[in-house]
Design an enzyme around this catalytic site. Structure first.
Site, PDB file in Angstrom:
ATOM      1  N   LYS A   1       0.854  -1.181   0.000  1.00  0.00           N
ATOM      2  CA  LYS A   1       0.000   0.000   0.000  1.00  0.00           C
ATOM      3  C   LYS A   1       0.891   1.233   0.000  1.00  0.00           C
ATOM      4  O   LYS A   1       1.635   1.478   0.953  1.00  0.00           O
ATOM      5  CB  LYS A   1      -0.899  -0.015   1.243  1.00  0.00           C
ATOM      6  CG  LYS A   1      -1.765   1.216   1.368  1.00  0.00           C
ATOM      7  CD  LYS A   1      -2.779   1.057   2.485  1.00  0.00           C
ATOM      8  CE  LYS A   1      -3.597   2.309   2.672  1.00  0.00           C
ATOM      9  NZ  LYS A   1      -4.585   2.166   3.752  1.00  0.00           N
TER      10      LYS A   1
ATOM     11  N   LYS B   1      -2.030  -1.406  -4.009  1.00  0.00           N
ATOM     12  CA  LYS B   1      -2.891  -0.232  -3.932  1.00  0.00           C
ATOM     13  C   LYS B   1      -2.074   1.048  -3.894  1.00  0.00           C
ATOM     14  O   LYS B   1      -1.117   1.067  -3.131  1.00  0.00           O
ATOM     15  CB  LYS B   1      -3.731  -0.380  -2.662  1.00  0.00           C
ATOM     16  CG  LYS B   1      -4.506   0.825  -2.248  1.00  0.00           C
ATOM     17  CD  LYS B   1      -5.170   0.574  -0.930  1.00  0.00           C
ATOM     18  CE  LYS B   1      -5.932   1.828  -0.571  1.00  0.00           C
ATOM     19  NZ  LYS B   1      -6.294   1.874   0.804  1.00  0.00           N
TER      20      LYS B   1
HETATM   21  C1  PBG Z   1      -7.619   3.094   5.689  1.00  0.00           C
HETATM   22  C2  PBG Z   1      -7.799   2.958   4.222  1.00  0.00           C
HETATM   23  C3  PBG Z   1      -7.554   3.912   3.222  1.00  0.00           C
HETATM   24  C4  PBG Z   1      -7.991   3.345   2.036  1.00  0.00           C
HETATM   25  C5  PBG Z   1      -8.427   2.061   2.324  1.00  0.00           C
HETATM   26  N1  PBG Z   1      -8.290   1.828   3.684  1.00  0.00           N
HETATM   27  C6  PBG Z   1      -7.084   5.304   3.298  1.00  0.00           C
HETATM   28  C7  PBG Z   1      -5.782   5.653   3.848  1.00  0.00           C
HETATM   29  O1  PBG Z   1      -4.898   4.819   4.004  1.00  0.00           O
HETATM   30  O2  PBG Z   1      -5.641   6.834   4.157  1.00  0.00           O
HETATM   31  C8  PBG Z   1      -7.967   4.042   0.701  1.00  0.00           C
HETATM   32  C9  PBG Z   1      -9.105   3.700  -0.206  1.00  0.00           C
HETATM   33  C10 PBG Z   1      -9.385   4.679  -1.286  1.00  0.00           C
HETATM   34  O3  PBG Z   1      -8.752   5.735  -1.465  1.00  0.00           O
HETATM   35  O4  PBG Z   1     -10.334   4.388  -2.018  1.00  0.00           O
HETATM   36  N2  PBG Z   1      -6.398   2.716   6.177  1.00  0.00           N
HETATM   37 ZN    ZN Z   2      -6.066   3.419   8.296  1.00  0.00          ZN
END
Ligand code: PBG
Ligand code: ZN
Length: 325
Positions: A195, A248
């Site tokens: 991520k 992601k």
């Molecule tokens: C929470 C989370 C996030 C997303 C999924 N779970 C946001 C972040 O890490 O700030 C992003 C999903 C999206 O942008 O559609 N940890």
């Molecule tokens: Zn989070």
């Protein structure tokens, strides 16, 4: 021997021929829909930065899940927004929390729909970070205990799979241990393994009310520059017991998806994130591009890179679009 023996355009000359030679064929069941359920609401509320996306009540969530499932969507990914937040994110693992209630309701009302839950603290902490703070940074090991409690509460509510998105080291092993120790050895863990820290999460943070109150997430989420490090993240999560892994955002990490597909044998998912959705929506509004064509092209590219399933806010539209081919 080349031209005029070989003419690449031969295979493109009619829609029927183009269809016969289409290499990547997305299917309705490739798409997973993220959904938000908000404890503060009496009626569903549109998310300003994500046209077509809503924060749901328990009722509207159920209807939306039914609608998606009837179009062929096999699973939803659930996020909860609580009434109260605190520094420790303790609302995240309450048995009667909104997300836990939503899981129970969906499993009762739409039993054949798979319910996946996002395991993280950022919607539940008053500071908006993904774990427990120490000296203005998220402390890794104390956060693991919190994640264990959250994941367990989701499994107890009946989640078909839990998906940790926090990026703490060791969270997959910690969650696996908590699940196995409590009779949930058959609940799979889908790890948000690679991520990246991304500006494309902006609209999501509006939707989930999870913008960090200070700083950013760069001490836990990955730098965009590093693909080899992303593969190491995936490798470690596999060693810790992940059942499936995710990359992601999707479009900015197609190289990581492609490499991970070659290197690892686990199911590989991609999250086509909020900003990737919203920027096309915005361009459509300006009449700068055609939404359906841009959507299809993005999803095709993600699947072509190697994603086995795609989490996308377009799941319903995509299901209908790719039914037509
Ligand atoms: C929470 C989370 C996030 C997303 C999924 N779970 C946001 C972040 O890490 O700030 C992003 C999903 C999206 O942008 O559609 N940890
Ligand atoms: Zn989070």
């Amino acid at each position: 021997m080349t031209f005029p023996i070989h003419r690449m355009r031969r295979l493109r000359s009619t829609p029927a021929l183009r269809d016969l030679f289409q290499e990547t064929k997305p299917h309705t069941s490739d798409f997973i829909l993220p959904l938000f359920v908000d404890e503060n609401l009496k009626t569903p509320q549109a998310v300003g930065s994500m046209p077509g996306v809503f924060r749901h009540t328990l009722n509207s969530l159920t209807h939306e899940a039914e609608r998606a499932h009837s179009l062929g969507i096999p699973a939803v990914l659930l996020f909860g927004i609580p009434k109260t937040k605190d520094v420790l994110g303790s609302e995240a693992y309450r048995k009667t929390g909104m997300l836990q209630k939503a899981v129970r309701t969906l499993k009762k009302e739409v039993p054949s729909l798979a319910v996946i839950t996002d395991v993280c603290a950022c919607e539940y902490t008053s500071h908006g970070h993904c774990g427990i703070l120490q000296k203005n940074d998220v402390a890794n090991d104390p956060t693991l205990k919190l994640l264990q409690k959250i994941a367990l509460s989701h499994a107890e509510a009946g989640a078909d799979m839990v998906a940790p998105s926090d990026m703490m080291d060791g969270r997959v092993a910690a969650i696996r241990e908590a699940l196995d120790g409590n009779g949930f050895e058959n609940t799979p863990v889908l790890s948000y393994a690679a991520k990246f820290s991304s500006s494309y999460y902006g609209p999501f943070r509006d939707a989930a009310d999870s913008t960090p109150a200070f700083g950013d997430r760069k001490t836990y989420q990955m730098p965009a520059a590093n693909a080899r490090e992303a593969l190491r993240e995936i490798e470690l999560d596999i060693e810790e017991g992940a059942d499936a892994v995710m990359v992601k955002p999707a479009l900015t990490a197609l190289d990581v998806i492609a490499k991970a597909k070659e290197k690892f044998l686990l199911p590989l998912w991609a999250y086509h994130v909020s900003g990737e959705y919203s920027m096309v929506k915005a361009a459509e509004k300006m009449n700068w591009l055609q939404k359906d064509v841009a959507m299809a092209e993005s999803l095709l590219a993600i699947k072509r890179a190697g994603a086995d399933r795609i989490i996308t806010y377009w799941a319903k539209e995509a299901a209908q679009f790719f039914k037509r081919g």
